[in-house]
Design a protein around this motif. Structure first.
Motif, PDB file in Angstrom:
ATOM      1  N   SER A 166      -1.410  -6.807  -9.633  1.00  0.00           N
ATOM      2  CA  SER A 166      -2.086  -7.212  -8.396  1.00  0.00           C
ATOM      3  C   SER A 166      -2.408  -8.706  -8.457  1.00  0.00           C
ATOM      4  O   SER A 166      -1.817  -9.444  -9.242  1.00  0.00           O
ATOM      5  N   THR A 167      -3.370  -9.149  -7.663  1.00  0.00           N
ATOM      6  CA  THR A 167      -3.518 -10.583  -7.398  1.00  0.00           C
ATOM      7  C   THR A 167      -4.968 -11.040  -7.307  1.00  0.00           C
ATOM      8  O   THR A 167      -5.859 -10.253  -6.954  1.00  0.00           O
ATOM      9  N   VAL A 212      -4.018 -11.113   4.965  1.00  0.00           N
ATOM     10  CA  VAL A 212      -3.308  -9.830   5.055  1.00  0.00           C
ATOM     11  C   VAL A 212      -2.693  -9.489   3.706  1.00  0.00           C
ATOM     12  O   VAL A 212      -2.755  -8.334   3.251  1.00  0.00           O
ATOM     13  N   TYR A 213      -2.087 -10.482   3.065  1.00  0.00           N
ATOM     14  CA  TYR A 213      -1.498 -10.245   1.748  1.00  0.00           C
ATOM     15  C   TYR A 213      -2.545  -9.702   0.775  1.00  0.00           C
ATOM     16  O   TYR A 213      -2.338  -8.674   0.123  1.00  0.00           O
ATOM     17  N   TYR A 232      -5.028  -5.171  -2.157  1.00  0.00           N
ATOM     18  CA  TYR A 232      -6.238  -4.425  -2.526  1.00  0.00           C
ATOM     19  C   TYR A 232      -6.144  -2.977  -2.059  1.00  0.00           C
ATOM     20  O   TYR A 232      -6.598  -2.062  -2.762  1.00  0.00           O
ATOM     21  N   ALA A 233      -5.521  -2.757  -0.911  1.00  0.00           N
ATOM     22  CA  ALA A 233      -5.312  -1.387  -0.439  1.00  0.00           C
ATOM     23  C   ALA A 233      -4.460  -0.603  -1.430  1.00  0.00           C
ATOM     24  O   ALA A 233      -4.709   0.583  -1.691  1.00  0.00           O
ATOM     25  N   GLY A 234      -3.458  -1.261  -2.013  1.00  0.00           N
ATOM     26  CA  GLY A 234      -2.645  -0.622  -3.041  1.00  0.00           C
ATOM     27  C   GLY A 234      -3.459  -0.269  -4.276  1.00  0.00           C
ATOM     28  O   GLY A 234      -3.281   0.798  -4.881  1.00  0.00           O
ATOM     29  N   GLU A 293       0.840  -1.203   0.000  1.00  0.00           N
ATOM     30  CA  GLU A 293       0.000   0.000   0.000  1.00  0.00           C
ATOM     31  C   GLU A 293       0.876   1.256   0.000  1.00  0.00           C
ATOM     32  O   GLU A 293       0.771   2.105  -0.889  1.00  0.00           O
ATOM     33  N   GLY A 294       1.777   1.372   0.995  1.00  0.00           N
ATOM     34  CA  GLY A 294       2.606   2.563   1.114  1.00  0.00           C
ATOM     35  C   GLY A 294       3.533   2.753  -0.071  1.00  0.00           C
ATOM     36  O   GLY A 294       3.672   3.866  -0.597  1.00  0.00           O
ATOM     37  N   GLY A 295       4.165   1.679  -0.520  1.00  0.00           N
ATOM     38  CA  GLY A 295       5.065   1.767  -1.659  1.00  0.00           C
ATOM     39  C   GLY A 295       4.334   2.154  -2.930  1.00  0.00           C
ATOM     40  O   GLY A 295       4.836   2.947  -3.737  1.00  0.00           O
TER      41      GLY A 295
END
Length: 286
Positions: free
Chosen positions: A99-100, A123-124, A129-131, A78-80
């Motif tokens: 993404s995945t 979490v992964y 998804y947050a990204g 997310e941050g990156g």
């Protein structure tokens, strides 16, 4: 065009470099060369390379480890992505992001469309998804492509693990109730290069090889084809087992087949069946 590939040490970035069209200037950076968690490093790279397109293959992908290391997973996934998106926004750079299938919960019984509601189980998946959400907010003209079960002749993956276990074990057990589609990274790389050449394309897409399989089906095919090609000297029993018999820290979707029609239309190429792609990859290994 000047292309920057992030995540050089991964399978997909390797395939992208190998299949790069000759007319592009392509530079791939590893995490050591470009840590997307450090905005200053991104700006340095942008000033140095002046890229027109960035393909982000960098991610935290240790699915089970992420359950106890959520901070690190979100920092990268997310941050990156936020750091990359902000830099692309500032410099006017187009971003293609990988993404995945793990953004879905696996409750579907028909292939997932790009617009279907995400509901990650791990979490992964949640961090990836947050990204995606960050990109939609900051860089709506970007391209997000979700993929699944990626493997290559380079790097560590399920195919190579099965080949190693066949040589080492008298028999192996493989989960048979998780259904998806394998993806040869070379095919995904070819799709991405097609999209690079189409600056008008944006949005969320799905790409994997055609057809469906369980991990058990995939393992059986790996053994059959590898034996035919002389990559292994023997065949061993491969036993189908339920997911409960192989517990993991992270929950995985039981069904994550992706609908590729919009991706095929956008790039004007068709997916190939996963068994055909597996055969080509094993030929490379041989």
């Amino acid at each position: 065009m000047r292309i920057l590939i992030v995540g050089k040490n991964g399978q997909l970035a390797w395939e992208l470099e190998c299949s790069s069209p000759g007319e592009h200037q392509v530079q791939a950076y590893s995490r050591e060369q470009l840590n997307i968690c450090e905005p200053a490093r991104i700006h340095d790279a942008f000033r140095e390379l002046n890229p027109e397109v960035v393909i982000n293959c960098g991610a935290y992908t240790a699915v089970d480890k992420a359950e106890s290391d959520a901070m690190a997973a979100y920092a990268i996934n997310e941050g990156g992505v936020r750091n990359l998106a902000l830099a692309c926004q500032e410099y006017g750079v187009r971003l293609l992001h990988v993404s995945t299938d793990f953004v879905f919960d696996g409750k579907n019984h028909v292939p997932y469309l790009p617009e279907d509601r995400a509901h990650p189980l791990s979490v992964y998946g949640a961090s990836k998804y947050a990204g995606e959400q960050v990109l939609r907010d900051l860089l709506p003209q970007s391209v997000i492509v979700r993929t699944s079960w990626v493997y290559s002749s380079n790097g560590n993956n399920f195919v190579k693990t099965i080949l190693r276990l066949i040589k080492e074990k008298p028999q192996i057990n493989v989960v048979a109730d998780q259904i998806g589609s394998p993806t040869w990274a070379k095919g995904l790389a070819q799709w991405l290069w097609q999209i690079v050449a189409k600056p008008e394309v944006s949005g969320v897409f799905h790409w994997s090889d055609a057809g469906v399989a369980s991990w058990y089906d995939f393992a059986v095919a790996i053994q059959e084809l590898a034996f035919e090609k002389g990559l292994i000297e023997k065949q061993i029993p491969i036993n189908p087992i339920p997911s409960e018999a192989y517990p993991t820290p992270a929950r995985r979707p039981n069904y994550s087949v992706l609908d590729k029609r919009s991706a095929e239309a956008a790039a004007d190429i068709k997916t190939a069946h996963w068994r055909q792609q597996l055969s080509k990859m094993l030929d490379e290994l041989k």
